[in-house]
Design a protein around this motif. Structure first.
Motif, PDB file in Angstrom:
ATOM      1  N   PRO A  56       3.578 -19.475  14.041  1.00 48.13           N
ATOM      2  CA  PRO A  56       3.756 -20.970  13.893  1.00 48.13           C
ATOM      3  C   PRO A  56       2.618 -21.643  14.582  1.00 48.13           C
ATOM      4  CG  PRO A  56       5.917 -20.199  14.085  1.00 48.13           C
ATOM      5  CD  PRO A  56       4.798 -19.106  14.538  1.00 48.13           C
ATOM      6  N   VAL A  57       2.372 -22.849  14.359  1.00 46.01           N
ATOM      7  CA  VAL A  57       1.173 -23.636  15.133  1.00 46.01           C
ATOM      8  C   VAL A  57       1.593 -24.001  16.495  1.00 46.01           C
ATOM      9  CG1 VAL A  57       0.152 -25.839  15.175  1.00 46.01           C
ATOM     10  CG2 VAL A  57       0.366 -24.693  12.848  1.00 46.01           C
ATOM     11  N   GLY A  58       0.799 -23.494  17.448  1.00 48.04           N
ATOM     12  CA  GLY A  58       1.322 -23.602  18.696  1.00 48.04           C
ATOM     13  C   GLY A  58       2.076 -22.708  19.365  1.00 48.04           C
ATOM     14  N   GLY A  59       2.406 -21.582  18.645  1.00 44.97           N
ATOM     15  CA  GLY A  59       3.346 -20.455  19.061  1.00 44.97           C
ATOM     16  C   GLY A  59       2.504 -19.334  19.829  1.00 44.97           C
ATOM     17  N   HIS A  60       2.830 -19.061  21.009  1.00 41.63           N
ATOM     18  CA  HIS A  60       2.172 -17.896  21.878  1.00 41.63           C
ATOM     19  C   HIS A  60       3.122 -17.195  22.441  1.00 41.63           C
ATOM     20  CE1 HIS A  60      -1.823 -19.941  21.332  1.00 41.63           C
ATOM     21  NE2 HIS A  60      -1.240 -21.177  21.479  1.00 41.63           N
ATOM     22  N   PRO A  61       3.657 -16.244  21.742  1.00 40.25           N
ATOM     23  CA  PRO A  61       4.850 -15.217  22.524  1.00 40.25           C
ATOM     24  C   PRO A  61       4.160 -14.751  23.595  1.00 40.25           C
ATOM     25  CG  PRO A  61       3.631 -14.231  20.447  1.00 40.25           C
ATOM     26  CD  PRO A  61       3.198 -15.831  20.538  1.00 40.25           C
ATOM     27  N   ASP A  62       5.336 -14.556  24.558  1.00 36.86           N
ATOM     28  CA  ASP A  62       5.218 -13.827  25.732  1.00 36.86           C
ATOM     29  C   ASP A  62       4.657 -12.308  25.375  1.00 36.86           C
ATOM     30  OD1 ASP A  62       5.960 -16.193  27.161  1.00 36.86           O
ATOM     31  OD2 ASP A  62       7.992 -15.482  27.060  1.00 36.86           O
ATOM     32  N   LYS A  63       5.414 -11.686  24.632  1.00 33.07           N
ATOM     33  CA  LYS A  63       5.066 -10.353  24.251  1.00 33.07           C
ATOM     34  C   LYS A  63       4.922  -9.994  22.902  1.00 33.07           C
ATOM     35  CE  LYS A  63       7.223  -8.298  28.150  1.00 33.07           C
ATOM     36  NZ  LYS A  63       8.574  -7.403  28.798  1.00 33.07           N
ATOM     37  N   GLN A  64       3.832  -9.201  22.355  1.00 29.08           N
ATOM     38  CA  GLN A  64       3.545  -9.311  20.985  1.00 29.08           C
ATOM     39  C   GLN A  64       3.890  -7.674  20.484  1.00 29.08           C
ATOM     40  OE1 GLN A  64      -0.261 -10.588  20.115  1.00 29.08           O
ATOM     41  NE2 GLN A  64      -0.270  -9.664  17.947  1.00 29.08           N
ATOM     42  N   ILE A  65       4.455  -7.328  19.393  1.00 24.33           N
ATOM     43  CA  ILE A  65       4.467  -5.779  18.999  1.00 24.33           C
ATOM     44  C   ILE A  65       3.449  -5.859  17.988  1.00 24.33           C
ATOM     45  CG2 ILE A  65       6.155  -4.426  18.209  1.00 24.33           C
ATOM     46  CD1 ILE A  65       6.908  -5.657  20.697  1.00 24.33           C
ATOM     47  N   VAL A  66       2.553  -5.088  18.187  1.00 23.27           N
ATOM     48  CA  VAL A  66       1.390  -4.815  16.973  1.00 23.27           C
ATOM     49  C   VAL A  66       1.787  -3.362  16.575  1.00 23.27           C
ATOM     50  CG1 VAL A  66      -1.078  -4.392  16.805  1.00 23.27           C
ATOM     51  CG2 VAL A  66      -0.271  -6.179  18.522  1.00 23.27           C
ATOM     52  N   ILE A  67       1.821  -3.388  15.239  1.00 22.01           N
ATOM     53  CA  ILE A  67       2.323  -2.122  14.439  1.00 22.01           C
ATOM     54  C   ILE A  67       1.250  -1.755  13.401  1.00 22.01           C
ATOM     55  CG2 ILE A  67       4.130  -1.093  13.090  1.00 22.01           C
ATOM     56  CD1 ILE A  67       5.828  -3.642  14.207  1.00 22.01           C
ATOM     57  N   GLN A  68       1.166  -0.310  13.533  1.00 21.97           N
ATOM     58  CA  GLN A  68       0.269   0.334  12.246  1.00 21.97           C
ATOM     59  C   GLN A  68       0.904   1.254  11.688  1.00 21.97           C
ATOM     60  OE1 GLN A  68      -3.428   2.061  13.514  1.00 21.97           O
ATOM     61  NE2 GLN A  68      -4.532   1.857  11.413  1.00 21.97           N
ATOM     62  N   VAL A  69       1.396   1.295  10.550  1.00 28.85           N
ATOM     63  CA  VAL A  69       2.463   2.156   9.910  1.00 28.85           C
ATOM     64  C   VAL A  69       1.484   3.160   9.225  1.00 28.85           C
ATOM     65  CG1 VAL A  69       3.919   2.370   7.869  1.00 28.85           C
ATOM     66  CG2 VAL A  69       4.140   0.354   9.641  1.00 28.85           C
ATOM     67  N   ALA A  70       1.689   4.355   9.248  1.00 33.21           N
ATOM     68  CA  ALA A  70       0.842   5.466   8.619  1.00 33.21           C
ATOM     69  C   ALA A  70       1.536   5.915   7.197  1.00 33.21           C
ATOM     70  CB  ALA A  70       0.517   6.651   9.604  1.00 33.21           C
ATOM     71  N   ARG A  71       2.827   5.802   7.357  1.00 31.47           N
ATOM     72  CA  ARG A  71       3.682   6.303   6.377  1.00 31.47           C
ATOM     73  C   ARG A  71       4.947   5.837   6.092  1.00 31.47           C
ATOM     74  NH1 ARG A  71       5.909  12.632   4.962  1.00 31.47           N
ATOM     75  NH2 ARG A  71       7.254  11.897   3.272  1.00 31.47           N
ATOM     76  N   PHE A  72       5.389   5.271   4.975  1.00 28.43           N
ATOM     77  CA  PHE A  72       6.823   4.466   4.845  1.00 28.43           C
ATOM     78  C   PHE A  72       7.279   4.791   3.361  1.00 28.43           C
ATOM     79  CE2 PHE A  72       9.675   0.720   4.692  1.00 28.43           C
ATOM     80  CZ  PHE A  72      10.784   1.345   5.196  1.00 28.43           C
ATOM     81  N   ASP A  73       7.589   6.140   3.234  1.00 28.43           N
ATOM     82  CA  ASP A  73       7.957   6.330   1.541  1.00 28.43           C
ATOM     83  C   ASP A  73       8.861   7.648   1.710  1.00 28.43           C
ATOM     84  OD1 ASP A  73       6.853   9.119   1.988  1.00 28.43           O
ATOM     85  OD2 ASP A  73       4.928   7.889   1.788  1.00 28.43           O
ATOM     86  N   GLY A  74       9.225   8.222   0.720  1.00 26.76           N
ATOM     87  CA  GLY A  74      10.263   9.356   0.532  1.00 26.76           C
ATOM     88  C   GLY A  74      10.352  10.033  -0.802  1.00 26.76           C
ATOM     89  N   SER A  75      11.174  11.064  -0.787  1.00 23.21           N
ATOM     90  CA  SER A  75      11.450  11.668  -2.256  1.00 23.21           C
ATOM     91  C   SER A  75      12.994  11.246  -2.451  1.00 23.21           C
ATOM     92  CB  SER A  75      11.358  13.149  -2.107  1.00 23.21           C
ATOM     93  OG  SER A  75       9.904  13.397  -1.689  1.00 23.21           O
ATOM     94  N   LEU A  76      12.908  11.156  -3.937  1.00 24.15           N
ATOM     95  CA  LEU A  76      14.304  10.778  -4.230  1.00 24.15           C
ATOM     96  C   LEU A  76      15.411  11.813  -4.231  1.00 24.15           C
ATOM     97  CD1 LEU A  76      13.554   8.936  -7.928  1.00 24.15           C
ATOM     98  CD2 LEU A  76      14.100   8.064  -5.807  1.00 24.15           C
ATOM     99  N   GLY A  77      16.609  11.601  -3.718  1.00 23.73           N
ATOM    100  CA  GLY A  77      17.480  12.410  -3.588  1.00 23.73           C
ATOM    101  C   GLY A  77      17.500  13.221  -1.949  1.00 23.73           C
ATOM    102  N   GLN A  78      16.284  13.081  -1.392  1.00 22.33           N
ATOM    103  CA  GLN A  78      15.897  13.932  -0.146  1.00 22.33           C
ATOM    104  C   GLN A  78      15.706  12.760   1.000  1.00 22.33           C
ATOM    105  OE1 GLN A  78      12.984  16.838  -1.085  1.00 22.33           O
ATOM    106  NE2 GLN A  78      13.292  16.534  -3.260  1.00 22.33           N
ATOM    107  N   ASN A  79      14.647  13.011   1.804  1.00 17.96           N
ATOM    108  CA  ASN A  79      14.469  12.299   2.973  1.00 17.96           C
ATOM    109  C   ASN A  79      13.413  11.048   2.750  1.00 17.96           C
ATOM    110  OD1 ASN A  79      16.189  13.713   4.323  1.00 17.96           O
ATOM    111  ND2 ASN A  79      14.561  15.014   5.292  1.00 17.96           N
ATOM    112  N   ALA A  80      13.777  10.197   3.437  1.00 17.28           N
ATOM    113  CA  ALA A  80      12.739   8.818   3.778  1.00 17.28           C
ATOM    114  C   ALA A  80      11.976   9.105   5.047  1.00 17.28           C
ATOM    115  CB  ALA A  80      13.461   7.669   3.453  1.00 17.28           C
ATOM    116  N   THR A  81      10.839   8.724   5.124  1.00 21.81           N
ATOM    117  CA  THR A  81      10.035   8.952   6.480  1.00 21.81           C
ATOM    118  C   THR A  81       9.378   7.670   6.714  1.00 21.81           C
ATOM    119  OG1 THR A  81       9.786  11.447   5.796  1.00 21.81           O
ATOM    120  CG2 THR A  81       8.218  10.342   7.581  1.00 21.81           C
ATOM    121  N   LEU A  82       9.302   7.269   8.072  1.00 19.19           N
ATOM    122  CA  LEU A  82       8.376   6.331   8.590  1.00 19.19           C
ATOM    123  C   LEU A  82       7.635   6.804   9.791  1.00 19.19           C
ATOM    124  CD1 LEU A  82       7.562   3.312   9.340  1.00 19.19           C
ATOM    125  CD2 LEU A  82       9.804   3.219  10.584  1.00 19.19           C
TER     126      LEU A  82
END
Length: 198
Positions: A118-144
């Motif tokens: 938001p305007v004027g917002g400067h958090p003390d700590k920031q979580i920067v994320i790079q997702v490489a995989r976020f999917d799965g197979s029906l009836g099996q496993n999901a992976t992140l």
């Protein structure tokens, strides 16, 4: 002239036979929309530790997930895009918000904001994320699979992690897969909370 009634009757009969086919062509399967859920409040302990200003993002997602269709894996090199089973909003936005809600229940974050700030917002700590995989197979496993870092207000890297989680789907449908993916976001939030407490 005597043949004309027979010709008209044949045309009418043919049209009557084709009518069910034509009406059937106008119908399609209904589209189902899904969203990631967050942990139930009764299953989460009250936030502890000192309060801090936390920002979530930016979150980088792979291009193959930049679509409304739910993506599933059919094999190591084959993906499936569900035509009638879709995310209700961009998956990256849904992921970022679900992560923020889960994290807000685990630590005292005031304020807890998502990128862009938001305007004027400067958090003390920031979580920067790079997702490489976020999917799965029906009836099996999901992976992140993701890499993420904690950055302070001056841009210094305080911590860096690379993680991979798996969660078994409890059923064969897309709703079961979305529920398993929601559990993955919960696991991710717990790891981020533990790092922030340190």
């Amino acid at each position: 002239m005597r043949r004309r009634p027979r010709t008209i009757a044949a045309v009418v009969a043919a049209a009557a036979c084709c009518l069910p086919l034509l009406t059937g062509c106008g119908k399609s399967a209904p589209t189902h929309f899904f969203s990631l859920s967050t942990a139930a409040k009764e299953n989460v302990a009250a936030p502890d530790g000192p309060c801090q200003s936390i920002g979530i993002g930016p979150v980088d997602f792979p291009a193959y997930l930049d679509r409304s269709q739910i993506v599933t894996r059919l094999g190591p090199n084959q993906m499936h895009l569900a035509e009638f089973d879709q995310w209700a909003e961009p998956l990256r936005d849904n992921f970022q918000r679900a992560l923020a809600e889960n994290l807000g229940a685990l630590i005292c974050a005031k304020p807890l904001v998502t990128y862009p700030w938001p305007v004027g917002g400067h958090p003390d700590k920031q979580i920067v994320i790079q997702v490489a995989r976020f999917d799965g197979s029906l009836g099996q496993n999901a992976t992140l699979r993701a890499s993420w870092s904690v950055v302070d207000g001056d841009g210094n890297n305080l911590a860096w992690r690379s993680v991979e989680y798996q969660e078994a789907a409890t059923g064969p449908g897309y709703a079961d897969l979305a529920a398993a993916q929601s559990k993955l976001v919960e696991k991710f939030a717990k790891d981020v909370a533990d790092t922030l407490r340190q």
